[in-house]
Write an enzyme that holds these catalytic residues in place. Structure first.
Site, mmCIF file in Angstrom:
data_model
loop_
_atom_site.group_PDB
_atom_site.id
_atom_site.type_symbol
_atom_site.label_atom_id
_atom_site.label_comp_id
_atom_site.label_asym_id
_atom_site.label_seq_id
_atom_site.Cartn_x
_atom_site.Cartn_y
_atom_site.Cartn_z
ATOM 1 N N HIS A 19 35.065 -12.070 -114.981
ATOM 2 C CA HIS A 19 36.238 -12.733 -115.547
ATOM 3 C C HIS A 19 36.729 -13.854 -114.631
ATOM 4 O O HIS A 19 37.138 -14.920 -115.095
ATOM 5 C CB HIS A 19 37.364 -11.724 -115.784
ATOM 6 C CG HIS A 19 37.171 -10.865 -116.993
ATOM 7 N ND1 HIS A 19 36.168 -9.923 -117.082
ATOM 8 C CD2 HIS A 19 37.854 -10.813 -118.174
ATOM 9 C CE1 HIS A 19 36.250 -9.321 -118.262
ATOM 10 N NE2 HIS A 19 37.257 -9.843 -118.941
ATOM 11 N N HIS A 64 38.663 -4.490 -110.270
ATOM 12 C CA HIS A 64 37.948 -5.107 -109.160
ATOM 13 C C HIS A 64 38.780 -5.019 -107.892
ATOM 14 O O HIS A 64 40.005 -4.823 -107.940
ATOM 15 C CB HIS A 64 37.646 -6.587 -109.453
ATOM 16 C CG HIS A 64 36.689 -6.804 -110.577
ATOM 17 N ND1 HIS A 64 35.328 -6.731 -110.422
ATOM 18 C CD2 HIS A 64 36.913 -7.096 -111.888
ATOM 19 C CE1 HIS A 64 34.743 -6.983 -111.582
ATOM 20 N NE2 HIS A 64 35.682 -7.191 -112.484
#
Length: 280
Positions: A197, A239
């Site tokens: 992303h 993440h």
């Protein structure tokens, strides 16, 4: 006349031989001198050849010859400065990522804003961007618009390939506090490094600012969107901080690669024609 008496060696001279003085002895009617210093030297040589001396000398020789702990062994025993710094950085990364993962679960401290973070997550997903670029390429009437959408589509495909290769190579697991409820994941998405992303948001953000005429408020919104996509990855626990930071840098570099490989519709048609001729 009486015969002269043979002279005999004095006992005093023979007794003094222990100090290394010559000793007078008879052999075949002749007097010979023997030195006790040679006998003492021989005794010392035999003593030096004893097992104890040999072991001591071999050990001292071995340590002097390099059999003992060398300087390289000492360096190997001590961890290098690079490894210590890397371990410290990873520890800080894990600690900070866990502290910022405030939306990882519904019962987290910021669990109420989790739906909003998931919506931002969808805006940075690859499928909406691929579908949108394909649709705009199909609906575009101008050659300039088709060229821009074509290269954006190629950039998105390049991003998927590069991120997949890096993830499969590094194989870093996602944070332990992550909840695997992401939208449309693939097998490589179980790995965390780098954030796809973040790479996509960084590349698309630069692409939009460079090739689309946007007003100043819209340009600010693009920058805010890029930052919010990266922040949402950490807040949702998807993440670690370093995954997002490296993803931003990787996406920035990917845009430079897209500019280097820029294709016009005519160049693409020529390339497809050459491929078709080789296939036949």
């Amino acid at each position: 006349m009486s015969s002269p008496k043979a002279k005999r060696p004095s006992r005093g001279g023979g007794g003094g031989g222990g100090g290394g003085s010559p000793v007078l002895g008879a052999a075949n009617g002749r007097y010979e001198f023997k030195s006790l210093s040679s006998d003492s030297a021989t005794a010392r040589l035999r003593a030096s050849e004893s097992p104890t001396r040999r072991r001591g000398s071999s050990s001292s020789t071995g340590s002097a010859g390099g059999h003992g702990p060398s300087e390289e062994d000492g360096i190997r025993l001590n961890p290098s400065l690079f490894r210590v710094a890397l371990s410290s950085l990873l520890a800080i990364d894990l600690w900070l990522s866990k502290r910022l993962g405030v939306c990882a679960w519904e019962d987290s401290s910021w669990g109420s804003v989790r739906p909003l973070m998931k919506l931002i997550e969808v805006t940075g997903h690859g499928i909406p961007w691929l579908a949108g670029a394909t649709y705009c390429l199909y609906k575009s009437d101008s050659a300039a618009g088709q060229e821009v959408m074509l290269n954006l589509l190629l950039g998105l495909l390049l991003d998927l390939v590069l991120v997949g290769v890096v993830k499969a190579t590094v194989r870093r697991r996602r944070p332990a506090h992550n909840r695997m409820d992401m939208f449309a994941t693939f097998s490589v998405d179980r790995y965390s490094f780098p954030s796809g992303h973040a790479t996509r948001a960084s590349m698309c953000g630069r692409f939009l600012l460079a090739h689309l005429v946007l007003a100043a408020p819209l340009r600010v919104l693009v920058l805010l969107w890029v930052g919010m996509v990266g922040l949402s990855r950490v807040m949702l626990g998807r993440h670690n901080v370093t995954d997002v930071a490296f993803g931003f840098w990787m996406g920035y570099c990917q845009y430079n690669l897209v500019e280097m490989l820029w294709l016009s519709p005519q160049a693409l048609q020529g390339l497809l024609g050459q491929l078709a001729q080789r296939a036949h």
